[in-house]
Design a protein around this motif. Structure first.
Motif, PDB file in Angstrom:
ATOM      1  N   TYR A 110       0.917  -1.233  -0.015  1.00  0.00           N
ATOM      2  CA  TYR A 110       0.094   0.076   0.057  1.00  0.00           C
ATOM      3  C   TYR A 110       0.709   1.318  -0.072  1.00  0.00           C
ATOM      4  O   TYR A 110       0.473   2.327  -0.269  1.00  0.00           O
ATOM      5  CB  TYR A 110      -0.860  -0.074   1.263  1.00  0.00           C
ATOM      6  CG  TYR A 110      -1.927  -0.962   1.026  1.00  0.00           C
ATOM      7  CD1 TYR A 110      -3.168  -0.689   0.446  1.00  0.00           C
ATOM      8  CD2 TYR A 110      -1.935  -2.271   1.738  1.00  0.00           C
ATOM      9  CE1 TYR A 110      -4.027  -1.779  -0.097  1.00  0.00           C
ATOM     10  CE2 TYR A 110      -2.723  -3.291   1.546  1.00  0.00           C
ATOM     11  CZ  TYR A 110      -3.995  -2.747   0.662  1.00  0.00           C
ATOM     12  OH  TYR A 110      -5.032  -3.764   0.518  1.00  0.00           O
ATOM     13  N   GLN A 114      -1.954   2.200  -4.309  1.00  0.00           N
ATOM     14  CA  GLN A 114      -3.195   2.332  -3.536  1.00  0.00           C
ATOM     15  C   GLN A 114      -3.168   2.823  -1.996  1.00  0.00           C
ATOM     16  O   GLN A 114      -3.602   2.306  -1.355  1.00  0.00           O
ATOM     17  CB  GLN A 114      -3.923   1.055  -3.463  1.00  0.00           C
ATOM     18  CG  GLN A 114      -3.888   0.440  -4.792  1.00  0.00           C
ATOM     19  CD  GLN A 114      -4.882  -1.165  -4.746  1.00  0.00           C
ATOM     20  OE1 GLN A 114      -4.496  -1.819  -4.020  1.00  0.00           O
ATOM     21  NE2 GLN A 114      -6.046  -1.183  -5.478  1.00  0.00           N
ATOM     22  N   GLN A 115      -2.374   3.898  -2.104  1.00  0.00           N
ATOM     23  CA  GLN A 115      -2.175   4.715  -0.579  1.00  0.00           C
ATOM     24  C   GLN A 115      -3.608   5.073  -0.012  1.00  0.00           C
ATOM     25  O   GLN A 115      -3.780   4.829   1.236  1.00  0.00           O
ATOM     26  CB  GLN A 115      -1.225   6.066  -0.664  1.00  0.00           C
ATOM     27  CG  GLN A 115       0.130   5.579  -0.590  1.00  0.00           C
ATOM     28  CD  GLN A 115       0.599   5.697   0.853  1.00  0.00           C
ATOM     29  OE1 GLN A 115       0.083   5.581   1.766  1.00  0.00           O
ATOM     30  NE2 GLN A 115       2.073   5.658   0.931  1.00  0.00           N
ATOM     31  N   ASP A 116      -4.465   5.442  -1.028  1.00  0.00           N
ATOM     32  CA  ASP A 116      -5.683   5.931  -0.632  1.00  0.00           C
ATOM     33  C   ASP A 116      -6.603   4.825  -0.282  1.00  0.00           C
ATOM     34  O   ASP A 116      -7.765   5.149   0.328  1.00  0.00           O
ATOM     35  CB  ASP A 116      -6.358   6.461  -1.768  1.00  0.00           C
ATOM     36  CG  ASP A 116      -6.533   5.941  -2.935  1.00  0.00           C
ATOM     37  OD1 ASP A 116      -5.675   4.973  -3.282  1.00  0.00           O
ATOM     38  OD2 ASP A 116      -7.460   5.974  -3.710  1.00  0.00           O
ATOM     39  N   LYS A 117      -6.276   3.515  -0.460  1.00  0.00           N
ATOM     40  CA  LYS A 117      -7.282   2.402   0.004  1.00  0.00           C
ATOM     41  C   LYS A 117      -6.507   1.681   1.048  1.00  0.00           C
ATOM     42  O   LYS A 117      -6.876   0.279   1.151  1.00  0.00           O
ATOM     43  CB  LYS A 117      -7.408   1.643  -1.214  1.00  0.00           C
ATOM     44  CG  LYS A 117      -8.077   2.374  -2.498  1.00  0.00           C
ATOM     45  CD  LYS A 117      -8.545   1.201  -3.682  1.00  0.00           C
ATOM     46  CE  LYS A 117      -9.381   2.233  -4.707  1.00  0.00           C
ATOM     47  NZ  LYS A 117      -9.543   1.726  -5.662  1.00  0.00           N
ATOM     48  N   ARG A 118      -5.442   1.911   1.771  1.00  0.00           N
ATOM     49  CA  ARG A 118      -4.612   1.297   2.569  1.00  0.00           C
ATOM     50  C   ARG A 118      -5.385   0.750   3.943  1.00  0.00           C
ATOM     51  O   ARG A 118      -5.253  -0.425   4.098  1.00  0.00           O
ATOM     52  CB  ARG A 118      -3.692   2.129   3.476  1.00  0.00           C
ATOM     53  CG  ARG A 118      -4.105   3.496   3.894  1.00  0.00           C
ATOM     54  CD  ARG A 118      -3.268   4.072   4.869  1.00  0.00           C
ATOM     55  NE  ARG A 118      -1.837   4.554   4.262  1.00  0.00           N
ATOM     56  CZ  ARG A 118      -1.101   5.283   5.133  1.00  0.00           C
ATOM     57  NH1 ARG A 118      -1.253   5.723   6.283  1.00  0.00           N
ATOM     58  NH2 ARG A 118       0.180   5.672   4.510  1.00  0.00           N
ATOM     59  N   GLU A 120      -8.880  -0.200   3.254  1.00  0.00           N
ATOM     60  CA  GLU A 120     -10.346  -0.636   2.710  1.00  0.00           C
ATOM     61  C   GLU A 120     -10.326  -2.158   2.698  1.00  0.00           C
ATOM     62  O   GLU A 120      -9.162  -2.789   2.615  1.00  0.00           O
ATOM     63  CB  GLU A 120     -10.539  -0.113   1.454  1.00  0.00           C
ATOM     64  CG  GLU A 120     -10.749   1.444   1.352  1.00  0.00           C
ATOM     65  CD  GLU A 120     -11.008   1.892  -0.229  1.00  0.00           C
ATOM     66  OE1 GLU A 120     -11.452   1.016  -1.087  1.00  0.00           O
ATOM     67  OE2 GLU A 120     -11.127   3.060  -0.325  1.00  0.00           O
TER      68      GLU A 120
END
Length: 198
Positions: A110, A114-118, A120
């Motif tokens: 992550y 996908q830093q923004d979905k770490r 999720e």
């Protein structure tokens, strides 16, 4: 009352287990680290630290395999004097710690993408599983060496998680019963009650 007798209080040299522990130390642990290095588990952290241009390898839980193998190596080092293996373990740990983010987050997959979905889809994507195995590695490393560098990194990651999840914060359910037992170990190693509450 009953008390745990930890492996550090027991030495097995002969009989059934002695030779097997020797084989594990001399053959299994180095082989596991060789295979993990070959498959990109370590260079994923180099990539997350901005020090490797090659591709990210594997999946969401890839870090956990390395953490588990290193924890096993550290346990083995508590029973066998082996400066070469200890140096190898410390070298890999330095590469892992170099990837830790300013907020404490430490999962290579992550960090690279996908830093923004770490956080999720916790049930399927193993974020807490990775964290838990890192915490257990950190506790074992501190017990072996007395050096708090990995334990401090684990505390920073746990503090990050504690800032997001828990009573009055975000509610979610992870997919493995791993981070919970690891947080108990982290609490015992640090005396920090927040980790037990978390």
């Amino acid at each position: 009352g009953l008390e745990d007798v930890g492996h550090a209080q027991v030495e097995l040299r002969g009989g059934f287990w002695g030779p097997r522990l020797k084989t594990q130390h001399e053959v299994t642990v180095p082989h596991a680290l060789n295979e993990l290095e070959k498959d990109g588990h370590v260079t994923n952290f180099d990539k997350a630290a901005g020090k490797f241009d090659g591709p990210l390898k594997g999946h969401h839980a890839f870090d956990s395999d390395l953490h588990k193998a290193l924890e096993g190596a550290v346990y083995s080092l508590q029973h066998f004097a082996d400066p070469q293996l200890r140096q190898r373990v410390d070298g890999i740990l330095d590469r892992i710690l170099a990837a830790q983010q300013k907020d404490g987050f430490l999962i290579s997959y992550y960090i690279v993408q996908q830093q923004d979905k770490r956080w999720e889809d916790l049930r399927l994507e193993h974020q807490m599983y990775n964290a838990g195995h890192f915490f257990e590695l950190a506790v074992a490393h501190a017990q072996l060496t007395g050096d708090p560098k990995v334990l401090n990194a684990a505390k920073r990651f746990a503090d990050h998680i504690d800032g997001i999840f828990g009573p009055g914060k975000r509610y979610d359910v992870d997919g493995h019963q791993e981070v919970e037992l690891a947080l108990i170990k982290l609490y015992r190693a640090t005396g920090e009650r927040r980790y037990l509450d978390l």
